[in-house]
Design a protein around this motif. Structure first.
Motif, short mmCIF file in Angstrom:
data_model
loop_
_atom_site.label_atom_id
_atom_site.label_comp_id
_atom_site.label_asym_id
_atom_site.label_seq_id
_atom_site.Cartn_x
_atom_site.Cartn_y
_atom_site.Cartn_z
N SER A 175 8.27 10.10 4.29
CA SER A 175 7.48 10.93 3.37
C SER A 175 8.16 11.03 2.00
CB SER A 175 7.26 12.32 3.97
OG SER A 175 8.48 12.99 4.15
N GLU A 176 9.48 11.14 1.98
CA GLU A 176 10.16 11.31 0.69
C GLU A 176 10.21 10.00 -0.10
OE1 GLU A 176 13.67 13.66 0.58
OE2 GLU A 176 12.96 15.01 2.15
N LEU A 177 10.36 8.86 0.59
CA LEU A 177 10.31 7.59 -0.13
C LEU A 177 8.90 7.33 -0.64
CD1 LEU A 177 11.75 5.08 -1.14
CD2 LEU A 177 11.29 3.99 1.07
N ALA A 178 7.89 7.63 0.18
CA ALA A 178 6.51 7.46 -0.27
C ALA A 178 6.24 8.32 -1.51
CB ALA A 178 5.55 7.83 0.85
N GLU A 179 6.75 9.56 -1.52
CA GLU A 179 6.56 10.43 -2.67
C GLU A 179 7.27 9.89 -3.90
OE1 GLU A 179 7.57 15.03 -4.03
OE2 GLU A 179 7.69 14.47 -1.91
N LEU A 180 8.48 9.37 -3.73
CA LEU A 180 9.21 8.80 -4.87
C LEU A 180 8.41 7.67 -5.51
CD1 LEU A 180 12.07 8.87 -6.34
CD2 LEU A 180 12.62 6.89 -4.89
N CYS A 181 7.69 6.91 -4.69
CA CYS A 181 6.92 5.76 -5.16
C CYS A 181 5.47 6.11 -5.49
CB CYS A 181 6.93 4.66 -4.09
SG CYS A 181 8.56 4.04 -3.68
N VAL A 233 8.92 -1.55 2.62
CA VAL A 233 7.69 -1.82 1.87
C VAL A 233 6.96 -0.49 1.75
CG1 VAL A 233 5.44 -2.94 1.98
CG2 VAL A 233 7.50 -4.22 2.58
N VAL A 234 6.51 -0.17 0.54
CA VAL A 234 5.84 1.11 0.29
C VAL A 234 4.50 0.83 -0.38
CG1 VAL A 234 6.11 3.41 -0.67
CG2 VAL A 234 8.15 2.07 -0.13
N ALA A 235 3.43 1.38 0.17
CA ALA A 235 2.09 1.09 -0.35
C ALA A 235 1.13 2.20 0.06
CB ALA A 235 1.60 -0.27 0.16
N SER A 236 -0.14 1.99 -0.26
CA SER A 236 -1.17 2.97 0.10
C SER A 236 -1.51 2.86 1.58
CB SER A 236 -2.43 2.72 -0.73
OG SER A 236 -3.02 1.50 -0.35
N ARG A 237 -2.21 3.86 2.07
CA ARG A 237 -2.66 3.85 3.46
C ARG A 237 -3.63 2.69 3.70
NH1 ARG A 237 -1.71 7.74 6.72
NH2 ARG A 237 -1.20 9.11 4.95
N GLU A 238 -4.45 2.38 2.71
CA GLU A 238 -5.41 1.28 2.86
C GLU A 238 -4.69 -0.04 3.10
OE1 GLU A 238 -9.06 -0.75 0.33
OE2 GLU A 238 -7.18 -0.27 -0.68
N VAL A 239 -3.55 -0.21 2.46
CA VAL A 239 -2.82 -1.48 2.57
C VAL A 239 -1.97 -1.52 3.83
CG1 VAL A 239 -1.05 -2.92 1.48
CG2 VAL A 239 -2.84 -1.87 0.09
N LEU A 240 -1.05 -0.58 4.00
CA LEU A 240 -0.16 -0.62 5.16
C LEU A 240 -0.86 -0.19 6.45
CD1 LEU A 240 3.28 0.60 3.77
CD2 LEU A 240 2.74 -1.63 4.75
N GLY A 241 -2.01 0.43 6.32
CA GLY A 241 -2.77 0.83 7.50
C GLY A 241 -3.37 -0.33 8.28
N VAL A 242 -3.23 -1.55 7.78
CA VAL A 242 -3.79 -2.70 8.50
C VAL A 242 -2.95 -3.06 9.73
CG1 VAL A 242 -4.84 -3.66 6.42
CG2 VAL A 242 -2.55 -4.42 7.10
N PHE A 243 -1.73 -2.55 9.81
CA PHE A 243 -0.89 -2.87 10.97
C PHE A 243 -1.30 -2.04 12.18
CE2 PHE A 243 2.08 -4.34 7.63
CZ PHE A 243 2.33 -5.61 8.14
N LYS A 245 3.15 6.76 -3.37
CA LYS A 245 2.33 6.03 -2.40
C LYS A 245 2.14 6.87 -1.14
CE LYS A 245 2.03 2.24 -4.90
NZ LYS A 245 0.73 1.85 -5.50
N ASP A 246 1.48 6.28 -0.14
CA ASP A 246 1.15 7.02 1.08
C ASP A 246 2.05 6.69 2.26
OD1 ASP A 246 -1.15 8.06 -0.23
OD2 ASP A 246 -2.24 6.23 0.30
#
Length: 407
Positions: A94-100, A272-282, A102-103
Motif C-alpha cells: 500500500s505504501e509503495l503504491a501510494e508513493l507511485c 512492478v507498480v501499476a493500476s488495478r486495471e493493469v496488474l489485475g489481469v493476473f 498507483k493501485d
C-alpha cells in the motif's frame, strides 16, 4: 594531491578469478567495509564511492535507519514465501503504491525479474483488455537499452557482449532510436501493447532524452491504447532530484519498474507498480516468486519509502547534482572531456581518446581513492550516494582533474 597507493587483496582477487564464472571484470580492489559514501579495502585504504552499486546504494553504505530496520526484522521472521501472509506485506504494497500514485504492487527481487514481470503484465493486459489477437502482442523498446540480462531481455538488446551466443531470442519486440519521437510513433500500432523505456539510459552512458520526449511517449501511448512502462530501476527513487525521473516532464507512466535503491543496499527488492486495471489481469499461479515480497525485504523497503517521503534525498540530489554537473562541464574546456551528460547526482562523462580509455581513467582514480566505473569504452559513469557531502564531491573532482592533467 592525494597520495596514490596500490590497492591490496591480490590473493583474494586471484582466488575469485579461479572460482567464479568470468561474467564481470571488477576494478582491482577488495572491499572489506563501508559507511556512508566511503568504502575501505582489506589493507585499510579508503575510497569515495561514486558508483553506489549502480544506484542500489542511493542512501549510502549501511545507513543507520536501514540497518536498524533490517536488524529488527531479522529478530522476527525473514521468509514465509507467498504461501502465507506476513505482517509487513500489506503495508509495503500500500505504501509503495501510494508513493507511485498507483493501485497495486507486484513484488519481485531483482531488476531483471521486475522487467520480465512488466513484459508478462503488458502481454496479458494486451490480450485481455486491449483485445490483441493471441500471441501477436508487440512491445516497442529503445536502442541502447539496458533492462537486464535474462534471455528475453538480451534478445532486444543491441549490446554484443550481452546478446551474442544466447539465442534463439523471444519475438515480439520492435527497437527504435532512443529520443526519436517520429520513429516511436511509426512503430506503435494496433498490436503494440506497451512502450518500455528507461527515462534516462544509464548503461548507455547516462543519456538524457531531448526535452519533450517522455511527454510525447505518454501522448502517443495514450492515444493508441498502449501502456507506457518506465524502467526506473536506476533512475528512480531520488537519483535525478525527483522521486522518479519521469517527473522532470510531468509524466506519469502506466507502469513503474523499480529495483536497486528500493532494497536500500541491504537486500534485493524490486517491484512492478501499476493500476488495478493493469496488474489485475493476473490470477493465482500465473506469476510469482518464492522470495518476492519477503518480510525482510518489505521491512527495509518500507524504511526506504519513509525516507523518500521526507523529500530530503531528492533535494540533495538536485542541489548537489547541479554543482557536480556544473563542475564537470567546466572540465570540458581542457580537451580531456568531450561531453558531459546527466541529471541530479548522475553523470556520464566521455573521455577524449588521447587521455586513455574509460577503464584506464577508472583505474587511475582508484589509485587516488575514488571509485567510478567505465561503460562503452570511453565513458565514465558517476552516481554517488545521495548522502554524499559537497566537500566530498569537491575532493572527487580534484582527483578527477589530477588524473586528466596527468594524461
Amino acid at each position: 594531491m592525494s597520495e596514490q597507493f596500490v590497492p591490496g587483496g591480490a590473493a583474494l582477487m586471484a582466488a575469485a578469478e579461479v572460482s567464479s564464472a568470468p561474467t564481470y571484470r571488477p576494478l582491482p580492489v577488495v572491499v572489506a567495509s563501508g559507511e556512508g559514501a566511503w568504502l575501505t579495502d582489506v589493507d585499510g585504504h579508503r575510497y569515495l564511492d561514486l558508483l553506489s552499486g549502480y544506484s542500489a546504494l542511493n542512501f549510502g553504505h549501511r545507513h543507520p535507519r536501514l540497518i536498524a530496520a533490517a536488524k529488527d526484522q531479522l529478530d522476527r521472521v525473514t521468509l514465509t514465501s507467498r504461501a502465507f501472509h506476513h505482517h509487513r506485506f500489506a503495508d509495503f504494497c500500500s505504501e509503495l503504491a501510494e508513493l507511485c500514485a498507483k493501485d497495486m504492487v507486484l513484488p519481485m527481487n531483482t531488476g531483471a525479474e521486475a522487467v520480465e514481470t512488466a513484459i508478462k503484465t503488458a502481454r496479458r493486459w494486451g490480450y485481455q483488455v486491449k483485445g490483441v489477437p493471441a500471441d501477436q502482442a508487440r512491445i516497442v523498446v529503445a536502442a541502447g537499452n539496458f533492462h537486464g540480462r535474462t534471455t528475453t531481455i538480451v534478445g532486444f538488446s543491441d549490446d554484443p557482449a550481452a546478446r551474442e551466443g544466447f539465442g534463439p531470442y523471444a519475438p515480439g519486440f520492435d527497437v527504435v532510436p532512443f529520443g526519436d519521437v517520429a520513429a516511436l510513433a511509426d512503430a506503435v500500432n494496433d498490436r503494440t501493447v506497451a512502450v518500455l523505456l528507461e527515462p534516462i539510459q544509464g548503461e548507455a552512458g547516462v543519456l538524457v532524452p531531448p526535452a519533450g520526449y517522455l511527454a510525447a511517449v505518454r501522448r502517443i501511448t495514450a492515444e493508441r491504447g498502449a501502456l507506457f512502462i518506465a524502467d526506473e530501476i536506476q533512475s528512480g527513487l531520488g537519483r535525478t532530484g525527483t522521486t522518479f525521473a519521469c517527473e522532470h516532464e510531468g509524466v506519469v507512466p502506466d507502469m513503474y519498474v523499480l529495483g536497486k535503491a528500493l532494497g536500500g543496499g541491504v537486500v534485493p527488492v524490486s517491484a512492478v507498480v501499476a493500476s488495478r486495471e493493469v496488474l489485475g489481469v493476473f490470477t493465482p499461479g500465473s506469476h510469482g516468486s518464492t522470495f518476492g515480497g519477503n518480510p525482510l525485504a518489505c521491512a527495509v523497503a518500507l524504511e526506504v519509502i519513509a525516507m523518500l517521503r521526507t523529500g530530503e534525498y531528492q533535494r540533495r540530489a538536485a542541489e548537489l547534482g547541479d554543482h557536480l554537473l556544473r563542475e564537470l562541464s567546466s572540465l570540458s574546456g581542457s580537451g580531456a572531456i568531450t561531453a558531459v551528460r546527466g541529471r541530479g547526482l548522475w553523470a556520464g562523462i566521455d573521455i577524449a581518446p588521447r587521455f586513455g580509455s574509460g577503464r584506464e581513467v577508472a583505474e587511475a582514480l582508484l589509485r587516488r581513492g575514488v571509485l567510478v566505473k567505465d561503460t562503452h569504452g570511453s565513458t565514465i559513469r558517476i552516481a554517488p550516494p545521495l548522502v554524499i557531502e559537497k566537500d566530498e564531491i569537491n575532493h572527487a573532482l580534484a582527483q578527477f582533474r589530477a588524473v586528466l592533467s596527468d594524461g
